[in-house]
Design a protein around this motif. Sequence first.
Motif, PDB file in Angstrom:
ATOM      1  N   ARG A   1       0.825  -1.204   0.000  1.00  0.00           N
ATOM      2  CA  ARG A   1       0.000   0.000   0.000  1.00  0.00           C
ATOM      3  C   ARG A   1       0.865   1.262   0.000  1.00  0.00           C
ATOM      4  O   ARG A   1       0.362   2.373  -0.114  1.00  0.00           O
ATOM      5  N   LEU A   2       2.168   1.068   0.161  1.00  0.00           N
ATOM      6  CA  LEU A   2       3.125   2.176   0.088  1.00  0.00           C
ATOM      7  C   LEU A   2       4.384   1.641  -0.580  1.00  0.00           C
ATOM      8  O   LEU A   2       4.975   0.670  -0.122  1.00  0.00           O
ATOM      9  N   LEU A   3       4.770   2.268  -1.685  1.00  0.00           N
ATOM     10  CA  LEU A   3       5.970   1.877  -2.416  1.00  0.00           C
ATOM     11  C   LEU A   3       7.026   2.959  -2.230  1.00  0.00           C
ATOM     12  O   LEU A   3       6.773   4.131  -2.495  1.00  0.00           O
ATOM     13  N   LEU A   4       8.197   2.563  -1.759  1.00  0.00           N
ATOM     14  CA  LEU A   4       9.296   3.498  -1.508  1.00  0.00           C
ATOM     15  C   LEU A   4      10.428   3.211  -2.485  1.00  0.00           C
ATOM     16  O   LEU A   4      10.856   2.061  -2.626  1.00  0.00           O
ATOM     17  N   LEU A   5      10.916   4.261  -3.150  1.00  0.00           N
ATOM     18  CA  LEU A   5      11.997   4.113  -4.120  1.00  0.00           C
ATOM     19  C   LEU A   5      13.131   5.057  -3.756  1.00  0.00           C
ATOM     20  O   LEU A   5      12.942   6.278  -3.732  1.00  0.00           O
ATOM     21  N   ASP A   6      14.283   4.495  -3.461  1.00  0.00           N
ATOM     22  CA  ASP A   6      15.450   5.279  -3.041  1.00  0.00           C
ATOM     23  C   ASP A   6      16.389   5.452  -4.229  1.00  0.00           C
ATOM     24  O   ASP A   6      17.065   4.511  -4.631  1.00  0.00           O
ATOM     25  N   GLU A   7      16.398   6.656  -4.815  1.00  0.00           N
ATOM     26  CA  GLU A   7      17.243   6.937  -5.982  1.00  0.00           C
ATOM     27  C   GLU A   7      17.126   5.799  -7.007  1.00  0.00           C
ATOM     28  O   GLU A   7      18.117   5.146  -7.356  1.00  0.00           O
ATOM     29  N   PRO A   8      15.928   5.540  -7.521  1.00  0.00           N
ATOM     30  CA  PRO A   8      15.713   4.335  -8.329  1.00  0.00           C
ATOM     31  C   PRO A   8      16.486   4.287  -9.635  1.00  0.00           C
ATOM     32  O   PRO A   8      16.658   3.209 -10.206  1.00  0.00           O
ATOM     33  N   LEU A   9      16.977   5.437 -10.128  1.00  0.00           N
ATOM     34  CA  LEU A   9      17.672   5.447 -11.417  1.00  0.00           C
ATOM     35  C   LEU A   9      19.144   5.826 -11.293  1.00  0.00           C
ATOM     36  O   LEU A   9      19.845   5.938 -12.292  1.00  0.00           O
ATOM     37  N   ALA A  10      19.609   6.016 -10.062  1.00  0.00           N
ATOM     38  CA  ALA A  10      20.960   6.556  -9.861  1.00  0.00           C
ATOM     39  C   ALA A  10      22.056   5.631 -10.369  1.00  0.00           C
ATOM     40  O   ALA A  10      23.122   6.082 -10.775  1.00  0.00           O
ATOM     41  N   ALA A  11      21.812   4.312 -10.353  1.00  0.00           N
ATOM     42  CA  ALA A  11      22.862   3.362 -10.722  1.00  0.00           C
ATOM     43  C   ALA A  11      22.952   3.131 -12.225  1.00  0.00           C
ATOM     44  O   ALA A  11      23.776   2.335 -12.680  1.00  0.00           O
ATOM     45  N   LEU A  12      22.136   3.821 -13.001  1.00  0.00           N
ATOM     46  CA  LEU A  12      22.070   3.565 -14.440  1.00  0.00           C
ATOM     47  C   LEU A  12      22.882   4.589 -15.231  1.00  0.00           C
ATOM     48  O   LEU A  12      23.000   5.747 -14.833  1.00  0.00           O
ATOM     49  N   ASP A  13      23.410   4.158 -16.385  1.00  0.00           N
ATOM     50  CA  ASP A  13      24.095   5.112 -17.263  1.00  0.00           C
ATOM     51  C   ASP A  13      23.051   5.960 -17.973  1.00  0.00           C
ATOM     52  O   ASP A  13      21.853   5.667 -17.961  1.00  0.00           O
ATOM     53  N   ALA A  14      23.513   7.038 -18.620  1.00  0.00           N
ATOM     54  CA  ALA A  14      22.593   8.038 -19.173  1.00  0.00           C
ATOM     55  C   ALA A  14      21.637   7.442 -20.209  1.00  0.00           C
ATOM     56  O   ALA A  14      20.440   7.755 -20.218  1.00  0.00           O
TER      57      ALA A  14
END
Length: 363
Positions: free
Chosen positions: A167-180
């Motif tokens: 009922r609550l989705l938490l995303l911590d820097e979800p795209l930070a590990a990806l290249d551009a």
Amino acid sequence: MTHIDSATAGPVPDAVRGDGLDARLVVERSSFRLDVALTAAPGDVVALLGPNGAGKTTALRALAGLTPLTGGHLRLDGASLDRTPPESRPVGVVFQDYLLFPHLSALDNVAFGPRCHGASKSEARAQAARWLDRMGLADHAGARPRRLSGGQAQRVALARALATHPRLLLLDEPLAALDARTRLDVRAQLRRHLAEFEAVAVLVTHDPLDAMVLADRLVVIEHGRIVQEGAPADIARRPRTDYIAQLVGLNLYKGRAEGHTVRLDAGPGITTTEDLTGPAFVAFPPGAVTLYRDRPTGSSARNLWRCEVAGLETHGDQIRADLTGELPLAADLTTVAAAELDLHPGATVWATVKATQTHAYPA
């Protein structure tokens, strides 16, 4: 219709009381205090933005139950989670580094959540297979994390979080590990998945573009407190702190408006098209600034300041000049223009901005 909540002795809307997130997160440490109020209805995507050390990750960990509250409250769909242990909360988390189990296949990583919630092995794997198919990863079900690309690992982590129907989705820097290049594609996919998510999603990010694309509402935190919140377009147009102005790429000043002029607290006046009275902000983009090596005589710009080049750096396909002097500001210009003006640190320039390219609003 509203109800009276005895804890607050005030009216609480049904939408906040019965559905979604209603939290005041207070976490006190020896040298830091977080005090942030968050509300969101099912289907909302909220982005927490702020500089390093602002308290974003602490807020996310408090929502997950990984950092205990020292005050405030946390309610989800009307139920108090203040004393609920992390593993018993209807909360899914996608960590920055995904934290997939390296010894398990993608299928079994996703099946882990349903298994922990009591599903049989066969049912959990069937649910996991459906989620991987939804993420476009059916062909990678048997792959272990080390054989997945960054974008694929991110989608497996998202599927694992969603497989428990949180009922609550938490995303911590979800795209930070990806290249551009991967980031662009995965951002679009994540936006689609979040749009389909029927509960509350909260994400932490340093990237303003991620926040603007993914979130319905931005909450900006500085020094443990909310300094501004609202729709992305409103915040981008009316920043209220230097951090937010830099984030959205604007020069921002504060002063007192007298008609079409905002007289700055420290510095000159800026002519604007808005007619205001009282404390006001005035903002304009670096691209609105025109630079001259000599004082211009034929310019129609109402704003003219003598400045000095403090630094130059590449900014996308342009050069950004950091200027000090009568009005500290940032100016964007092409590489050719910078060369023609012979810009270098220490050079004197004249900066102009048309009143029509400024935006003033009450402080």
